[in-house]
Motif scaffolding. Structure first.
Motif, mmCIF file in Angstrom:
data_model
loop_
_atom_site.group_PDB
_atom_site.id
_atom_site.type_symbol
_atom_site.label_atom_id
_atom_site.label_comp_id
_atom_site.label_asym_id
_atom_site.label_seq_id
_atom_site.Cartn_x
_atom_site.Cartn_y
_atom_site.Cartn_z
ATOM 1 N N TRP A 188 0.797 -1.219 0.000
ATOM 2 C CA TRP A 188 0.000 0.000 0.000
ATOM 3 C C TRP A 188 0.835 1.277 0.000
ATOM 4 C CZ3 TRP A 188 -5.219 0.747 -0.450
ATOM 5 C CH2 TRP A 188 -6.019 -0.401 -0.390
ATOM 6 N N THR A 189 2.125 1.194 0.272
ATOM 7 C CA THR A 189 2.900 2.420 0.477
ATOM 8 C C THR A 189 4.076 2.585 -0.483
ATOM 9 O OG1 THR A 189 4.224 1.353 2.208
ATOM 10 C CG2 THR A 189 2.248 2.580 2.916
ATOM 11 N N THR A 190 4.146 1.751 -1.525
ATOM 12 C CA THR A 190 5.202 1.895 -2.527
ATOM 13 C C THR A 190 4.597 1.801 -3.929
ATOM 14 O OG1 THR A 190 5.712 -0.472 -2.690
ATOM 15 C CG2 THR A 190 6.901 0.803 -0.981
ATOM 16 N N LYS A 191 5.295 2.383 -4.883
ATOM 17 C CA LYS A 191 4.865 2.318 -6.285
ATOM 18 C C LYS A 191 4.775 0.867 -6.743
ATOM 19 C CE LYS A 191 6.605 3.637 -10.899
ATOM 20 N NZ LYS A 191 5.352 4.028 -11.530
ATOM 21 N N ALA A 192 5.816 0.086 -6.506
ATOM 22 C CA ALA A 192 5.809 -1.325 -6.924
ATOM 23 C C ALA A 192 4.689 -2.090 -6.226
ATOM 24 C CB ALA A 192 7.158 -1.978 -6.628
ATOM 25 N N GLY A 193 4.451 -1.765 -4.966
ATOM 26 C CA GLY A 193 3.390 -2.429 -4.233
ATOM 27 C C GLY A 193 2.022 -2.158 -4.829
ATOM 28 N N ILE A 194 1.708 -0.898 -5.072
ATOM 29 C CA ILE A 194 0.408 -0.524 -5.660
ATOM 30 C C ILE A 194 0.254 -1.143 -7.048
ATOM 31 C CG2 ILE A 194 -0.897 1.420 -6.635
ATOM 32 C CD1 ILE A 194 -1.222 1.219 -3.611
ATOM 33 N N GLU A 195 1.315 -1.089 -7.851
ATOM 34 C CA GLU A 195 1.238 -1.646 -9.203
ATOM 35 C C GLU A 195 1.144 -3.169 -9.183
ATOM 36 O OE1 GLU A 195 4.570 0.173 -11.221
ATOM 37 O OE2 GLU A 195 3.507 2.096 -11.381
ATOM 38 N N GLY A 196 1.477 -3.790 -8.067
ATOM 39 C CA GLY A 196 1.394 -5.238 -7.955
ATOM 40 C C GLY A 196 -0.010 -5.767 -7.722
ATOM 41 N N PHE A 197 -0.936 -4.885 -7.265
ATOM 42 C CA PHE A 197 -2.289 -5.376 -7.009
ATOM 43 C C PHE A 197 -3.395 -4.398 -7.366
ATOM 44 C CE2 PHE A 197 -1.972 -2.858 -3.180
ATOM 45 C CZ PHE A 197 -3.269 -2.584 -2.795
ATOM 46 N N PHE A 198 -3.127 -3.107 -7.420
ATOM 47 C CA PHE A 198 -4.190 -2.115 -7.501
ATOM 48 C C PHE A 198 -4.407 -1.580 -8.913
ATOM 49 C CE2 PHE A 198 -6.055 1.130 -4.314
ATOM 50 C CZ PHE A 198 -7.084 1.479 -5.161
ATOM 51 N N ALA A 199 -3.348 -1.147 -9.571
ATOM 52 C CA ALA A 199 -3.466 -0.468 -10.860
ATOM 53 C C ALA A 199 -2.175 -0.635 -11.657
ATOM 54 C CB ALA A 199 -3.752 1.019 -10.632
ATOM 55 N N PRO A 200 -2.242 -0.446 -12.978
ATOM 56 C CA PRO A 200 -1.041 -0.637 -13.787
ATOM 57 C C PRO A 200 0.019 0.447 -13.622
ATOM 58 C CG PRO A 200 -2.912 -0.056 -15.186
ATOM 59 C CD PRO A 200 -3.430 -0.232 -13.794
ATOM 60 N N GLU A 201 -0.368 1.598 -13.089
ATOM 61 C CA GLU A 201 0.607 2.682 -12.912
ATOM 62 C C GLU A 201 0.242 3.474 -11.662
ATOM 63 O OE1 GLU A 201 0.909 6.652 -15.282
ATOM 64 O OE2 GLU A 201 2.071 5.135 -16.380
ATOM 65 N N ALA A 202 1.269 3.909 -10.940
ATOM 66 C CA ALA A 202 1.024 4.689 -9.725
ATOM 67 C C ALA A 202 2.206 5.603 -9.442
ATOM 68 C CB ALA A 202 0.815 3.753 -8.539
ATOM 69 N N GLU A 203 1.908 6.660 -8.722
ATOM 70 C CA GLU A 203 2.937 7.531 -8.148
ATOM 71 C C GLU A 203 2.644 7.534 -6.648
ATOM 72 O OE1 GLU A 203 4.343 12.186 -8.050
ATOM 73 O OE2 GLU A 203 3.177 11.489 -9.773
#
Length: 191
Positions: A45-60
Protein backbone atom coordinates in the motif's frame (compact mmCIF):
# COMPACT_ATOMS: atom_id res chain seq x y z
CA UNK A 1 -27.48 12.03 44.43
CA UNK A 2 -29.81 13.58 41.84
CA UNK A 3 -26.83 15.34 40.21
CA UNK A 4 -25.04 12.01 39.80
CA UNK A 5 -28.15 10.42 38.29
CA UNK A 6 -28.61 13.43 36.01
CA UNK A 7 -24.95 13.23 34.96
CA UNK A 8 -25.27 9.52 34.17
CA UNK A 9 -28.49 10.15 32.22
CA UNK A 10 -26.83 12.94 30.21
CA UNK A 11 -23.82 10.73 29.50
CA UNK A 12 -26.07 7.91 28.30
CA UNK A 13 -28.05 10.31 26.11
CA UNK A 14 -24.87 11.78 24.58
CA UNK A 15 -23.54 8.28 23.91
CA UNK A 16 -26.81 7.30 22.22
CA UNK A 17 -26.78 10.47 20.09
CA UNK A 18 -23.15 9.91 19.07
CA UNK A 19 -23.96 6.31 18.12
CA UNK A 20 -26.93 7.52 16.06
CA UNK A 21 -24.84 10.15 14.28
CA UNK A 22 -22.21 7.53 13.43
CA UNK A 23 -24.91 5.20 12.13
CA UNK A 24 -26.24 7.95 9.87
CA UNK A 25 -22.83 8.51 8.24
CA UNK A 26 -22.80 6.44 5.08
CA UNK A 27 -19.60 4.46 4.71
CA UNK A 28 -18.09 1.56 2.84
CA UNK A 29 -16.38 -0.96 5.08
CA UNK A 30 -14.41 -3.90 3.70
CA UNK A 31 -12.04 -6.38 5.31
CA UNK A 32 -9.69 -9.09 4.12
CA UNK A 33 -7.08 -11.35 5.65
CA UNK A 34 -3.99 -11.46 3.46
CA UNK A 35 -1.62 -14.44 3.60
CA UNK A 36 1.49 -12.31 4.07
CA UNK A 37 3.42 -10.71 6.94
CA UNK A 38 2.43 -7.22 8.04
CA UNK A 39 5.56 -5.59 6.54
CA UNK A 40 4.85 -7.07 3.09
CA UNK A 41 1.22 -5.92 3.10
CA UNK A 42 2.28 -2.46 4.31
CA UNK A 43 4.71 -2.24 1.37
CA UNK A 44 1.88 -3.15 -1.01
CA UNK A 45 0.00 0.00 0.00
CA UNK A 46 2.90 2.42 0.48
CA UNK A 47 5.20 1.89 -2.53
CA UNK A 48 4.86 2.32 -6.28
CA UNK A 49 5.81 -1.33 -6.92
CA UNK A 50 3.39 -2.43 -4.23
CA UNK A 51 0.41 -0.52 -5.66
CA UNK A 52 1.24 -1.65 -9.20
CA UNK A 53 1.39 -5.24 -7.96
CA UNK A 54 -2.29 -5.38 -7.01
CA UNK A 55 -4.19 -2.11 -7.50
CA UNK A 56 -3.47 -0.47 -10.86
CA UNK A 57 -1.04 -0.64 -13.79
CA UNK A 58 0.61 2.68 -12.91
CA UNK A 59 1.02 4.69 -9.73
CA UNK A 60 2.94 7.53 -8.15
CA UNK A 61 3.37 6.91 -4.42
CA UNK A 62 5.14 9.16 -1.94
CA UNK A 63 4.22 7.68 1.46
CA UNK A 64 4.30 10.77 3.66
CA UNK A 65 1.62 13.22 4.81
CA UNK A 66 0.74 15.30 1.75
CA UNK A 67 2.65 12.90 -0.52
CA UNK A 68 1.26 11.62 -3.81
CA UNK A 69 -1.12 8.68 -3.86
CA UNK A 70 -1.90 8.77 -7.59
CA UNK A 71 -3.49 5.54 -8.83
CA UNK A 72 -3.79 5.34 -12.63
CA UNK A 73 -6.33 2.74 -13.73
CA UNK A 74 -5.95 4.03 -17.27
CA UNK A 75 -2.36 5.23 -17.68
CA UNK A 76 -3.02 5.94 -21.39
CA UNK A 77 -5.67 8.58 -20.65
CA UNK A 78 -4.97 12.27 -20.61
CA UNK A 79 -3.91 13.82 -17.28
CA UNK A 80 -6.85 14.22 -14.97
CA UNK A 81 -8.67 11.25 -16.50
CA UNK A 82 -6.36 8.38 -15.52
CA UNK A 83 -8.16 7.40 -12.32
CA UNK A 84 -7.23 8.79 -8.91
CA UNK A 85 -4.89 11.31 -10.53
CA UNK A 86 -4.36 13.84 -7.80
CA UNK A 87 -4.90 12.04 -4.50
CA UNK A 88 -2.68 12.45 -1.44
CA UNK A 89 -1.83 10.69 1.78
CA UNK A 90 -3.52 12.43 4.69
CA UNK A 91 -2.00 10.40 7.53
CA UNK A 92 0.34 7.46 8.05
CA UNK A 93 0.98 5.44 11.16
CA UNK A 94 3.72 2.97 10.13
CA UNK A 95 2.57 -0.64 9.96
CA UNK A 96 -0.85 0.36 11.33
CA UNK A 97 -2.80 2.85 9.21
CA UNK A 98 -2.87 5.03 6.12
CA UNK A 99 -5.50 7.51 5.03
CA UNK A 100 -5.89 9.31 1.73
CA UNK A 101 -8.38 11.41 -0.16
CA UNK A 102 -10.22 9.81 -3.06
CA UNK A 103 -12.45 10.80 -5.97
CA UNK A 104 -15.01 9.31 -8.31
CA UNK A 105 -14.13 7.74 -11.68
CA UNK A 106 -14.01 10.08 -14.72
CA UNK A 107 -17.39 8.73 -15.88
CA UNK A 108 -19.02 10.54 -12.92
CA UNK A 109 -17.74 14.13 -13.36
CA UNK A 110 -20.04 15.85 -10.84
CA UNK A 111 -18.95 13.58 -7.99
CA UNK A 112 -15.36 13.52 -9.31
CA UNK A 113 -14.97 17.21 -8.51
CA UNK A 114 -15.50 16.29 -4.84
CA UNK A 115 -13.32 14.23 -2.49
CA UNK A 116 -14.05 11.41 -0.09
CA UNK A 117 -11.67 9.86 2.43
CA UNK A 118 -10.33 6.35 2.89
CA UNK A 119 -8.69 4.85 5.97
CA UNK A 120 -6.88 1.52 5.62
CA UNK A 121 -5.79 -0.26 8.79
CA UNK A 122 -3.34 -3.14 9.13
CA UNK A 123 -3.13 -5.66 11.98
CA UNK A 124 -1.12 -8.86 12.17
CA UNK A 125 -3.23 -11.98 12.60
CA UNK A 126 -0.07 -14.03 13.08
CA UNK A 127 3.49 -13.94 11.67
CA UNK A 128 2.29 -14.84 8.16
CA UNK A 129 -1.09 -13.16 7.77
CA UNK A 130 -2.44 -9.63 8.06
CA UNK A 131 -5.94 -8.25 8.50
CA UNK A 132 -6.65 -5.24 6.28
CA UNK A 133 -9.71 -3.11 6.96
CA UNK A 134 -10.86 -0.33 4.67
CA UNK A 135 -13.25 2.44 5.72
CA UNK A 136 -14.42 4.92 3.03
CA UNK A 137 -16.44 7.98 4.16
CA UNK A 138 -17.40 11.50 3.17
CA UNK A 139 -20.31 10.67 0.88
CA UNK A 140 -22.94 13.09 -0.32
CA UNK A 141 -26.46 11.95 -1.16
CA UNK A 142 -28.37 11.53 -4.40
CA UNK A 143 -27.41 11.68 -8.05
CA UNK A 144 -23.82 10.82 -8.88
CA UNK A 145 -23.00 10.40 -5.19
CA UNK A 146 -25.21 7.32 -5.07
CA UNK A 147 -23.71 5.96 -8.28
CA UNK A 148 -20.18 6.58 -6.97
CA UNK A 149 -20.99 4.89 -3.68
CA UNK A 150 -22.35 1.81 -5.50
CA UNK A 151 -19.28 1.76 -7.77
CA UNK A 152 -16.82 1.77 -4.86
CA UNK A 153 -18.88 -0.63 -2.78
CA UNK A 154 -18.09 -3.16 -5.54
CA UNK A 155 -14.61 -1.89 -6.43
CA UNK A 156 -13.05 -1.96 -2.95
CA UNK A 157 -13.96 -5.63 -2.56
CA UNK A 158 -12.14 -6.37 -5.83
CA UNK A 159 -9.14 -4.32 -4.73
CA UNK A 160 -8.83 -6.36 -1.54
CA UNK A 161 -9.29 -9.61 -3.48
CA UNK A 162 -6.45 -8.54 -5.79
CA UNK A 163 -4.31 -7.77 -2.73
CA UNK A 164 -4.92 -11.32 -1.50
CA UNK A 165 -4.13 -12.77 -4.96
CA UNK A 166 -0.97 -10.70 -5.23
CA UNK A 167 0.39 -12.18 -2.02
CA UNK A 168 -0.76 -15.70 -2.88
CA UNK A 169 0.45 -15.85 -6.49
CA UNK A 170 2.56 -12.76 -7.27
CA UNK A 171 1.81 -9.40 -8.88
CA UNK A 172 -1.38 -9.08 -10.92
CA UNK A 173 -0.72 -9.44 -14.65
CA UNK A 174 -2.06 -6.29 -16.34
CA UNK A 175 -1.18 -7.35 -19.92
CA UNK A 176 -4.78 -8.03 -21.02
CA UNK A 177 -6.04 -4.90 -19.24
CA UNK A 178 -3.45 -2.70 -20.98
CA UNK A 179 -4.23 -4.27 -24.37
CA UNK A 180 -7.94 -3.54 -23.89
CA UNK A 181 -7.08 0.07 -23.00
CA UNK A 182 -4.90 0.43 -26.11
CA UNK A 183 -7.77 -0.83 -28.29
CA UNK A 184 -10.30 1.45 -26.58
CA UNK A 185 -8.05 4.50 -27.01
CA UNK A 186 -7.35 3.62 -30.67
CA UNK A 187 -11.10 3.31 -31.37
CA UNK A 188 -12.02 6.53 -29.57
CA UNK A 189 -12.86 9.51 -31.81
CA UNK A 190 -10.12 12.14 -32.03
CA UNK A 191 -10.75 15.31 -30.06
Amino acid sequence: MRFIALGVSCALLLTALADRAAALERSIDKEAVVAAPLAAVWQSWTTKAGIEGFFAPEAEVDARVGGAFHIHMDPLAEPGMKGADDMHFMALQPMQMISFDWNAPPSLPEARRQRTFVVVRFAPVDDNSTRVTLHHVGWGDGGEWDKTYAYFDRAWGRVLENLQKRHAAGPVDRTAWMESLRKAHAAAPAR
